[in-house]
Write a protein that holds these residues in place. Structure first.
Motif, PDB file in Angstrom:
ATOM      1  N   PRO A 250       2.568 -10.731  -4.806  1.00 46.44           N
ATOM      2  CA  PRO A 250       1.309 -10.081  -5.021  1.00 46.44           C
ATOM      3  C   PRO A 250       0.936  -9.094  -3.511  1.00 46.44           C
ATOM      4  O   PRO A 250       0.416  -7.995  -3.746  1.00 46.44           O
ATOM      5  CB  PRO A 250       0.199 -11.138  -5.112  1.00 46.44           C
ATOM      6  CG  PRO A 250       0.954 -12.216  -6.084  1.00 46.44           C
ATOM      7  CD  PRO A 250       2.382 -12.205  -5.185  1.00 46.44           C
ATOM      8  N   PHE A 251       1.205  -9.576  -2.518  1.00 49.33           N
ATOM      9  CA  PHE A 251       0.962  -8.965  -1.216  1.00 49.33           C
ATOM     10  C   PHE A 251       1.847  -7.750  -1.156  1.00 49.33           C
ATOM     11  O   PHE A 251       1.290  -6.524  -0.793  1.00 49.33           O
ATOM     12  CB  PHE A 251       1.198  -9.630  -0.102  1.00 49.33           C
ATOM     13  CG  PHE A 251       0.284 -10.888   0.069  1.00 49.33           C
ATOM     14  CD1 PHE A 251      -1.067 -10.598   0.625  1.00 49.33           C
ATOM     15  CD2 PHE A 251       0.526 -12.225  -0.134  1.00 49.33           C
ATOM     16  CE1 PHE A 251      -2.044 -11.588   0.732  1.00 49.33           C
ATOM     17  CE2 PHE A 251      -0.261 -13.346  -0.152  1.00 49.33           C
ATOM     18  CZ  PHE A 251      -1.568 -13.079   0.267  1.00 49.33           C
ATOM     19  N   ILE A 252       3.136  -7.684  -1.544  1.00 51.26           N
ATOM     20  CA  ILE A 252       3.977  -6.735  -1.541  1.00 51.26           C
ATOM     21  C   ILE A 252       3.590  -5.773  -2.249  1.00 51.26           C
ATOM     22  O   ILE A 252       3.537  -4.418  -2.083  1.00 51.26           O
ATOM     23  CB  ILE A 252       5.437  -7.234  -1.894  1.00 51.26           C
ATOM     24  CG1 ILE A 252       5.886  -8.052  -0.653  1.00 51.26           C
ATOM     25  CG2 ILE A 252       6.395  -5.839  -2.066  1.00 51.26           C
ATOM     26  CD1 ILE A 252       7.168  -8.751  -0.862  1.00 51.26           C
ATOM     27  N   MET A 253       3.413  -6.048  -3.789  1.00 51.80           N
ATOM     28  CA  MET A 253       2.849  -5.345  -4.909  1.00 51.80           C
ATOM     29  C   MET A 253       1.726  -4.357  -4.651  1.00 51.80           C
ATOM     30  O   MET A 253       1.451  -3.345  -4.743  1.00 51.80           O
ATOM     31  CB  MET A 253       2.820  -5.965  -6.411  1.00 51.80           C
ATOM     32  CG  MET A 253       4.173  -6.649  -6.517  1.00 51.80           C
ATOM     33  SD  MET A 253       5.549  -5.122  -6.775  1.00 51.80           S
ATOM     34  CE  MET A 253       4.826  -4.031  -8.080  1.00 51.80           C
ATOM     35  N   LYS A 259       1.567   3.155  -2.534  1.00 54.90           N
ATOM     36  CA  LYS A 259       2.266   4.230  -2.007  1.00 54.90           C
ATOM     37  C   LYS A 259       2.574   5.392  -3.028  1.00 54.90           C
ATOM     38  O   LYS A 259       2.238   5.174  -4.208  1.00 54.90           O
ATOM     39  CB  LYS A 259       3.702   3.760  -1.674  1.00 54.90           C
ATOM     40  CG  LYS A 259       3.490   2.531  -0.669  1.00 54.90           C
ATOM     41  CD  LYS A 259       3.166   2.971   0.924  1.00 54.90           C
ATOM     42  CE  LYS A 259       3.273   1.744   1.847  1.00 54.90           C
ATOM     43  NZ  LYS A 259       2.883   2.237   3.077  1.00 54.90           N
ATOM     44  N   ALA A 260       3.188   6.458  -2.768  1.00 57.87           N
ATOM     45  CA  ALA A 260       3.305   7.584  -3.538  1.00 57.87           C
ATOM     46  C   ALA A 260       4.364   7.181  -4.624  1.00 57.87           C
ATOM     47  O   ALA A 260       4.500   7.537  -5.928  1.00 57.87           O
ATOM     48  CB  ALA A 260       3.853   8.681  -2.853  1.00 57.87           C
ATOM     49  N   PHE A 261       5.457   6.405  -4.329  1.00 60.53           N
ATOM     50  CA  PHE A 261       6.566   6.120  -5.302  1.00 60.53           C
ATOM     51  C   PHE A 261       5.927   5.427  -6.555  1.00 60.53           C
ATOM     52  O   PHE A 261       6.473   5.990  -7.624  1.00 60.53           O
ATOM     53  CB  PHE A 261       7.343   5.373  -4.444  1.00 60.53           C
ATOM     54  CG  PHE A 261       8.705   4.859  -5.490  1.00 60.53           C
ATOM     55  CD1 PHE A 261       9.698   5.673  -5.525  1.00 60.53           C
ATOM     56  CD2 PHE A 261       8.795   3.340  -5.918  1.00 60.53           C
ATOM     57  CE1 PHE A 261      10.648   5.207  -6.298  1.00 60.53           C
ATOM     58  CE2 PHE A 261       9.799   3.124  -6.752  1.00 60.53           C
ATOM     59  CZ  PHE A 261      10.714   3.932  -7.007  1.00 60.53           C
ATOM     60  N   ILE A 272      10.335  -4.049 -10.485  1.00 61.68           N
ATOM     61  CA  ILE A 272      10.307  -4.564  -9.017  1.00 61.68           C
ATOM     62  C   ILE A 272       9.635  -5.814  -8.854  1.00 61.68           C
ATOM     63  O   ILE A 272      10.238  -6.686  -8.103  1.00 61.68           O
ATOM     64  CB  ILE A 272       9.287  -3.277  -8.015  1.00 61.68           C
ATOM     65  CG1 ILE A 272      10.123  -2.016  -7.912  1.00 61.68           C
ATOM     66  CG2 ILE A 272       9.015  -4.011  -6.848  1.00 61.68           C
ATOM     67  CD1 ILE A 272       9.398  -1.030  -7.467  1.00 61.68           C
ATOM     68  N   GLN A 273       8.558  -6.237  -9.555  1.00 60.80           N
ATOM     69  CA  GLN A 273       8.013  -7.606  -9.726  1.00 60.80           C
ATOM     70  C   GLN A 273       8.921  -8.395 -10.007  1.00 60.80           C
ATOM     71  O   GLN A 273       9.121  -9.734  -9.393  1.00 60.80           O
ATOM     72  CB  GLN A 273       6.750  -7.318 -10.614  1.00 60.80           C
ATOM     73  CG  GLN A 273       5.987  -8.778 -10.394  1.00 60.80           C
ATOM     74  CD  GLN A 273       4.567  -8.635  -9.743  1.00 60.80           C
ATOM     75  OE1 GLN A 273       4.450  -8.805  -8.584  1.00 60.80           O
ATOM     76  NE2 GLN A 273       3.725  -7.977 -10.545  1.00 60.80           N
ATOM     77  N   VAL A 274       9.750  -8.304 -11.091  1.00 60.74           N
ATOM     78  CA  VAL A 274      10.647  -9.510 -11.642  1.00 60.74           C
ATOM     79  C   VAL A 274      11.732  -9.492 -10.423  1.00 60.74           C
ATOM     80  O   VAL A 274      12.190 -10.545 -10.235  1.00 60.74           O
ATOM     81  CB  VAL A 274      11.350  -8.778 -13.057  1.00 60.74           C
ATOM     82  CG1 VAL A 274      12.550  -9.684 -13.428  1.00 60.74           C
ATOM     83  CG2 VAL A 274      10.170  -8.884 -14.017  1.00 60.74           C
TER      84      VAL A 274
END
Length: 327
Positions: A250-253, A259-261, A272-274
């Motif tokens: 959760p912190f990373i997401m 971010k723009a990406f 990415i989460q998986v």
């Protein structure tokens, strides 16, 4: 292939009923569970599984293929254990095997944490998660205390209801706080479901007790107190197992979504989460399984009074009893 009686290639006294590593240490237990939960085992062909079963069965009867090494024997033992039920010897359903835990949980958990904002998404993914848990619990049921269809159904419905109620209740509260807090709702739902599901699945043990033995494996009786300790340890392990995969991403997401990406490619959020959850689970699953010894123990003085009296009469001086805590 020609089979011979035990040759000099392999020692005669390898106990392949027990794990290869010392289970009294955390490192030994972790090494064991890293092997047991290895996701590569689910990719093995039926021919390789049958070959592993043949090697193990032959060895137990004192027969060994020429040239077989000790490492190959242990590899066959772990392949066999990963795919065949320890009590019935039947091949287990693929997604119910321990080796399927990481790929299945990373997919389900990643999706639970990506699609948590709407009620239909919460209902669907919590249902998928509890359906998977029911398959795992049924696949790994004990031969000594089999799970009935009625018990399985009760645990399934209760855990799903508890998880969905927790998720929906916390979702409504989370709307009033920061979006980051909302990302932890699925973890709270999974933790509450584990607290409901595991005791219900093992209610027979809580009612009638589980076998307790001395350190040599001699059965002394059945204890509900031992069952309570075993189930508590399993609940703690399961919740901690889910923690890194549901607490770190959760912190990373939250940072990535600014971010723009991800603004440009929002569909990348779920993969990415998986992936992040998968990286956490590869380590968390075996390490949390190893937190408590599989052969757990407790002081005789903490057992039921009638069982204490029976043990003091049959084995005076015995201080501790041992039991299998389950997974």
């Amino acid at each position: 292939m020609e089979l011979l009686k035990m040759s000099a290639d392999i020692p005669l006294n390898i106990n392949i009923k027990e794990p290869r590593w010392d289970q009294s240490t955390f490192i030994g237990r972790a090494s064991h569970f890293f092997t047991v939960t290895d996701p590569r085992n689910i990719l093995l062909s039926d021919a390789k599984l049958e070959n592993a079963r043949k090697i193990v069965h032959d060895y137990r009867q004192g027969i060994v293929a020429p040239g077989l090494t000790e490492d190959e024997l242990w590899r066959a033992k772990y392949i066999y254990d990963s795919a065949f039920h320890p009590d019935t010897g039947e091949k287990m359903f693929v997604i119910g095997r321990m080796s399927a835990q990481v790929p299945m949980n990373m997919t389900i958990t990643g999706c639970m944490m990506t699609f948590y904002r709407t009620t239909p998404a919460v209902l669907f993914w919590q249902w998928v998660n509890q359906s998977f848990n029911a398959v795992v619990n049924y696949t790994n049921r004990s031969g000594d205390a089999p799970i009935t269809v009625s018990q399985l159904g009760t645990a399934y419905v209760s855990a799903t209801t508890g998880a969905v109620a927790t998720a929906l209740g916390l979702n409504s509260l989370a709307k009033r706080v920061s979006p980051l807090i909302g990302r932890f709702v699925p973890f709270a739902a999974v933790a509450s479901a584990n607290c409901i599901n595991i005791p219900l699945m093992r209610q027979r043990e809580l009612k009638f007790g589980i076998p307790v033995t001395d350190e040599n494996g001699n059965r002394l009786g059945d204890s509900s107190k031992a069952a309570q300790q075993a189930i508590t340890q399993v609940v703690i392990s399961r919740i901690l197992m889910a923690s890194p995969g549901m607490a770190i991403p959760p912190f990373i997401m939250n940072a990535l979504e600014k971010k723009a990406f991800l603004k440009r490619f929002p569909w990348m959020s779920a993969p990415i989460q998986v992936g992040l959850v998968g990286i956490c689970l590869v380590f968390a699953t075996p390490l949390c399984c190893a937190l408590f010894p599989q052969k757990s123990s407790m002081s005789v003085s903490r057992l039921e009074p009638e069982l204490q009296a029976k043990i003091r009469e049959s084995s005076p001086g015995l201080e501790r009893v041992y039991f299998n805590k389950g997974l």
